[in-house]
Design a protein around this motif. Structure first.
Motif, short mmCIF file in Angstrom:
data_model
loop_
_atom_site.label_atom_id
_atom_site.label_comp_id
_atom_site.label_asym_id
_atom_site.label_seq_id
_atom_site.Cartn_x
_atom_site.Cartn_y
_atom_site.Cartn_z
N VAL A 183 4.77 -18.39 6.88
CA VAL A 183 6.10 -17.85 6.59
C VAL A 183 6.12 -17.16 5.23
N GLY A 184 5.52 -17.79 4.22
CA GLY A 184 5.51 -17.19 2.89
C GLY A 184 4.77 -15.88 2.85
N ALA A 185 3.58 -15.83 3.46
CA ALA A 185 2.81 -14.59 3.47
C ALA A 185 3.52 -13.51 4.28
N GLY A 186 4.16 -13.90 5.38
CA GLY A 186 4.89 -12.91 6.19
C GLY A 186 6.07 -12.33 5.44
N ALA A 187 6.83 -13.19 4.73
CA ALA A 187 7.96 -12.69 3.96
C ALA A 187 7.51 -11.76 2.84
N THR A 188 6.40 -12.09 2.19
CA THR A 188 5.89 -11.24 1.12
C THR A 188 5.42 -9.89 1.67
N ALA A 189 4.82 -9.90 2.84
CA ALA A 189 4.39 -8.64 3.44
C ALA A 189 5.58 -7.76 3.79
N VAL A 190 6.66 -8.36 4.30
CA VAL A 190 7.86 -7.59 4.62
C VAL A 190 8.48 -7.01 3.35
N VAL A 191 8.47 -7.78 2.27
CA VAL A 191 8.99 -7.28 0.99
C VAL A 191 8.16 -6.08 0.52
N SER A 192 6.85 -6.16 0.69
CA SER A 192 6.00 -5.03 0.29
C SER A 192 6.35 -3.77 1.07
N LEU A 206 1.21 -3.39 -5.22
CA LEU A 206 0.67 -4.64 -5.74
C LEU A 206 0.97 -5.82 -4.83
N VAL A 207 2.21 -5.88 -4.31
CA VAL A 207 2.57 -7.01 -3.44
C VAL A 207 1.77 -6.96 -2.14
N GLY A 208 1.62 -5.79 -1.54
CA GLY A 208 0.82 -5.69 -0.32
C GLY A 208 -0.63 -6.03 -0.54
N ALA A 209 -1.20 -5.59 -1.67
CA ALA A 209 -2.59 -5.92 -1.97
C ALA A 209 -2.76 -7.42 -2.20
N PHE A 210 -1.75 -8.06 -2.80
CA PHE A 210 -1.81 -9.50 -3.01
C PHE A 210 -1.84 -10.26 -1.68
N VAL A 211 -1.02 -9.83 -0.72
CA VAL A 211 -1.00 -10.50 0.58
C VAL A 211 -2.34 -10.34 1.29
N PRO A 268 -2.31 -14.51 10.32
CA PRO A 268 -1.90 -13.79 11.53
C PRO A 268 -2.07 -12.28 11.38
N ALA A 269 -2.33 -11.63 12.49
CA ALA A 269 -2.59 -10.19 12.46
C ALA A 269 -1.36 -9.40 12.06
N TRP A 270 -0.17 -9.84 12.44
CA TRP A 270 1.03 -9.07 12.12
C TRP A 270 1.31 -9.08 10.62
N ILE A 271 0.93 -10.16 9.93
CA ILE A 271 1.11 -10.20 8.48
C ILE A 271 0.20 -9.18 7.82
N ARG A 272 -1.05 -9.11 8.25
CA ARG A 272 -1.97 -8.13 7.67
C ARG A 272 -1.50 -6.71 7.96
N ALA A 273 -0.95 -6.49 9.16
CA ALA A 273 -0.49 -5.15 9.51
C ALA A 273 0.68 -4.72 8.63
N VAL A 274 1.65 -5.63 8.43
CA VAL A 274 2.81 -5.29 7.61
C VAL A 274 2.41 -5.10 6.16
N ALA A 275 1.51 -5.96 5.66
CA ALA A 275 1.04 -5.80 4.28
C ALA A 275 0.28 -4.50 4.10
N VAL A 281 1.08 -1.37 1.54
CA VAL A 281 0.10 -0.73 0.65
C VAL A 281 0.07 0.77 0.86
N ALA A 282 0.10 1.19 2.12
CA ALA A 282 0.07 2.63 2.41
C ALA A 282 1.34 3.33 1.89
N LEU A 283 2.50 2.72 2.13
CA LEU A 283 3.75 3.31 1.64
C LEU A 283 3.79 3.33 0.11
N GLY A 284 3.29 2.27 -0.51
CA GLY A 284 3.27 2.23 -1.97
C GLY A 284 2.35 3.29 -2.56
N THR A 285 1.20 3.48 -1.95
CA THR A 285 0.27 4.52 -2.43
C THR A 285 0.89 5.90 -2.30
#
Length: 216
Positions: free
Chosen positions: A84-93, A156-161, A176-183, A187-191
């Motif tokens: 849950v924590g990693a998923g929420a952080t990925a969504v924030v990124s 930074l947040v996406g790279a951290f996840v 989970p794969a969906w967490i990596r995909a969202v993170a 990262v792509a949007l941040g770049t």
């Protein structure tokens, strides 16, 4: 000489189990498995604990009798909290990356403030080039700077996840794969946001207007 015939025993006549109840019950007891023993209730509870759980308990310093069968079942709340924590952080990124591309209300407020300050500074009289720089240029650069900050945060947040599973205590389950995909999307949007903001700040895409030379 007369001889008295001795009493002979008829071997064909044997007592049947029905004739001797005590013997039949003894025979039935003998036919049972001699190795079978009664298992107490507490031993049956211990027998219900799998060998894997017993080995794990020994590794953790626990005694096998401390384990209960109901404790071995997976907790549904624990399963739901996994990731849950990693998923929420990925969504924030990803959300920060979207804000960096579309603009935030804080950027508009900062740009309006710079516009007002430019108007105040040029109210006493100034050249056209100075008015363009103070009123329009500073507001433009401030918007680019605020959007760039959001883009850097998303990156930074996406790279951290994405890098989190490689550090700290190893996780019991893969991410989970969906967490990596969202993170990765964050990262792509941040770049992309960093590149666009840098181009806006240094006037690489659009340059400031230039005031024409008055006709002499």
């Amino acid at each position: 000489m007369n001889t008295t015939p001795s009493k002979t025993t008829d071997l064909s006549k044997t007592a049947s189990p029905a004739d001797d109840p005590e013997k039949s019950s003894a025979d039935a007891a003998v036919t049972e498995d001699p190795t079978a023993t009664a298992v107490p209730a507490e031993d049956r509870d211990e027998a219900a604990v799998p060998a894997e759980a017993t080995d794990q308990a020994e590794d953790d310093g626990l005694e096998p009798e401390d384990l209960e069968p109901e404790d071995l079942e997976p907790d549904p709340f624990t399963e739901a909290r996994h990731g849950v924590g990693a998923g929420a952080t990925a969504v924030v990124s990803a959300a920060l990356g979207i804000v960096a591309l579309t603009g935030a209300w804080s950027g508009r407020v900062a740009a309006e403030r710079e516009t007002l300050m430019g108007q105040i500074q040029t109210a006493g009289g100034s050249s056209a080039a100075q008015q363009i720089s103070e009123i329009y240029g500073d507001a433009w650069h401030t918007t680019a700077l605020v959007n760039g900050v959001f883009a850097v945060l998303a990156l930074l947040v996406g790279a951290f996840v994405l890098a989190r599973p490689a550090f700290g205590t190893p996780a019991t389950r893969p991410q989970p794969a969906w967490i990596r995909a969202v993170a990765l999307a964050g990262v792509a949007l941040g770049t992309l946001g960093v590149l666009i903001s840098a181009g806006m700040y240094f006037d690489l895409f659009l340059s400031l207007p230039v005031a024409g030379t008055p006709a002499g």
